[in-house]
Design an enzyme around this catalytic site. Sequence first.
Site, mmCIF file in Angstrom:
data_model
loop_
_atom_site.group_PDB
_atom_site.id
_atom_site.type_symbol
_atom_site.label_atom_id
_atom_site.label_comp_id
_atom_site.label_asym_id
_atom_site.label_seq_id
_atom_site.Cartn_x
_atom_site.Cartn_y
_atom_site.Cartn_z
ATOM 1 N N PHE A 103 0.875 -1.289 -0.017
ATOM 2 C CA PHE A 103 0.146 0.088 0.061
ATOM 3 C C PHE A 103 0.732 1.147 0.000
ATOM 4 C CE2 PHE A 103 -3.083 2.872 2.396
ATOM 5 C CZ PHE A 103 -4.178 2.658 1.346
ATOM 6 N N ASP B 125 1.733 -5.391 8.203
ATOM 7 C CA ASP B 125 0.590 -4.678 8.107
ATOM 8 C C ASP B 125 -0.723 -5.609 7.761
ATOM 9 O OD1 ASP B 125 -1.628 -2.916 7.297
ATOM 10 O OD2 ASP B 125 -0.438 -1.427 6.364
ATOM 11 N N TYR C 42 -11.331 -0.342 10.201
ATOM 12 C CA TYR C 42 -12.376 -0.028 9.315
ATOM 13 C C TYR C 42 -12.918 -0.950 8.062
ATOM 14 C CZ TYR C 42 -9.105 2.900 6.862
ATOM 15 O OH TYR C 42 -7.996 3.301 6.256
ATOM 16 N N LYS C 43 -12.056 -1.827 7.941
ATOM 17 C CA LYS C 43 -12.142 -2.788 6.813
ATOM 18 C C LYS C 43 -12.937 -4.054 7.443
ATOM 19 C CE LYS C 43 -8.472 -0.755 4.570
ATOM 20 N NZ LYS C 43 -6.865 -0.668 4.577
ATOM 21 N N ARG D 260 -12.212 -4.872 -7.459
ATOM 22 C CA ARG D 260 -11.926 -5.521 -6.381
ATOM 23 C C ARG D 260 -13.099 -6.007 -5.516
ATOM 24 N NH1 ARG D 260 -8.259 -2.941 -1.676
ATOM 25 N NH2 ARG D 260 -10.139 -1.881 -1.266
HETATM 26 C C1 LIG Z 1 -6.289 0.695 4.814
HETATM 27 C C2 LIG Z 1 -4.863 0.496 4.784
HETATM 28 C C3 LIG Z 1 -4.142 1.250 5.436
HETATM 29 C C4 LIG Z 1 -4.876 2.667 5.820
HETATM 30 O O1 LIG Z 1 -4.042 3.467 6.540
HETATM 31 P P1 LIG Z 1 -4.833 5.027 7.311
HETATM 32 O O2 LIG Z 1 -3.801 5.161 8.196
HETATM 33 O O3 LIG Z 1 -6.055 4.294 8.068
HETATM 34 O O4 LIG Z 1 -5.389 5.647 6.342
HETATM 35 C C5 LIG Z 1 -3.013 1.257 5.557
HETATM 36 N N1 LIG Z 1 -2.119 0.399 4.951
HETATM 37 C C6 LIG Z 1 -2.780 -0.731 4.242
HETATM 38 C C7 LIG Z 1 -2.069 -1.855 3.587
HETATM 39 C C8 LIG Z 1 -4.320 -0.732 4.079
HETATM 40 O O5 LIG Z 1 -4.779 -1.452 3.594
#
Ligand SMILES: *Cc1c(COP(=O)(O)O)cnc(C)c1O
Length: 425
Positions: free
Chosen positions: A127, A206, A231-232, A385
């Site tokens: 990401f 992560d 939040y996922k 997705r």
């Molecule tokens: C969703 C996600 C984030 C989100 O980071 P925020 O700080 O909440 O914006 C970070 N890393 C990965 C791999 C994600 O999927």
Amino acid sequence: MNIFSEQYAQQMDQNDPLKKYRSQFKLDDPNLIYLDGNSLGALPTETPDKINDVIHNEWGNQLIRSWNQGWYTRSQEISAKIAKLIGAQPDEVIITDSTSVNLFKLAYGALKLQNEKTEIVSDELNFPSDIYLLQGLIEMFGNKHKLNLAKSTDGISVSMAELKNQINKNTALVTLSHVVFKSAFMYDMQKVTQLAHGHNALTLWDLSHAVGAVPLELNQWNADLAIGCTYKYLNGGPGSLAFLYVRKDLQEKLQQPIWGWFGEHNPFEFGLQYRPAEGIRKFLAGTPPMLSLSAIEPAVDILLNAKMKNIRTKSVEQINYFIDLFEQELAPLGYKLGTPKNAKKRGSHISLKHPEAYRICKALIDPNIESKVIIPDFREPDNIRFGITPLYTTYTEIYEAVKQLKNIIVKTYYLKFSDQKDDVT
Ligand SMILES: *Cc1c(COP(=O)(O)O)cnc(C)c1O
């Protein structure tokens, strides 16, 4: 029976041992098929009441007294539940800040601890926020580190051989997404950790697309550090707090860069010299937002009740079903699979690639195209997705999604849409 039929899908739904959980989420629009679990999980039906109670009773009536009537320890209580979900000890996990900020804090600690080493390993499927944070840290540490991104030859996965090429005795930190955000490729956390430890490198995982989506055993796999989003697949609400994990024996050694009072030895002494707290509390910075924090608990309870093992079984079966339908109905229309076929190497989402992916997404979401609105995620440049959330995703929804993906091409519905991108995709 033909698997591409509504009857087949309905029969699978009837036999689904997890079917009772769907009613615990507010998914009451019969014309909506929500397959976006991994960008924003659906709202648990219990959450509005819970938040109402925090607002009206705890805040409204009890006011400041609520800090001693549960607020101060609530973060640790919910963190202990997340610990259970990821195979860690209750005192190894704490909910705080955002995923991005937590990555910064833990990666800082790791680089500082491994001060004499100058390489960081991640991969080109990670990401982007994670990569940006590493770039920022490199700058902060005086540009002495080199960031090595492991390559993907197929755009879907990264091989162990490639990681072996990148990790060496000079590697301070290996930081990867356990489940990759676009393709759903899943690393073997235990093997990668073993490889990293063989070179005395620390690992930082992560878990954003893994927690609540796949079973995790952080202790058993010997993971050093981890962060994750709520939040996922944890359905904590938009922008809800993230969590971090630091293995017990590293908590004392790792330094936290943000010396806030909530991470202080005794914040209510109001002393003028910072002393880090013992244990996981050291990784806190400031006051937790109680409204947002309280919203994390309902779905975590549902997940613990349903058990990750059962959720995984259904997730694998549902994605296999999706892939079977893809091969039969969609591959001939120019769609390509952007996710590993081998269930052991993927998480709980599936990506399809198509040159017209953006306009196909527009057509899926538009209420005037077919009878149902389908919400996926578009991910640049050509990924559609679909998040599979076994607590509420049905086989009938997957069938319906494939049917629409087919019709949008066969009946050229996608041509009705512009390929101008929205602000948030
Ligand atoms: C969703 C996600 C984030 C989100 O980071 P925020 O700080 O909440 O914006 C970070 N890393 C990965 C791999 C994600 O999927």
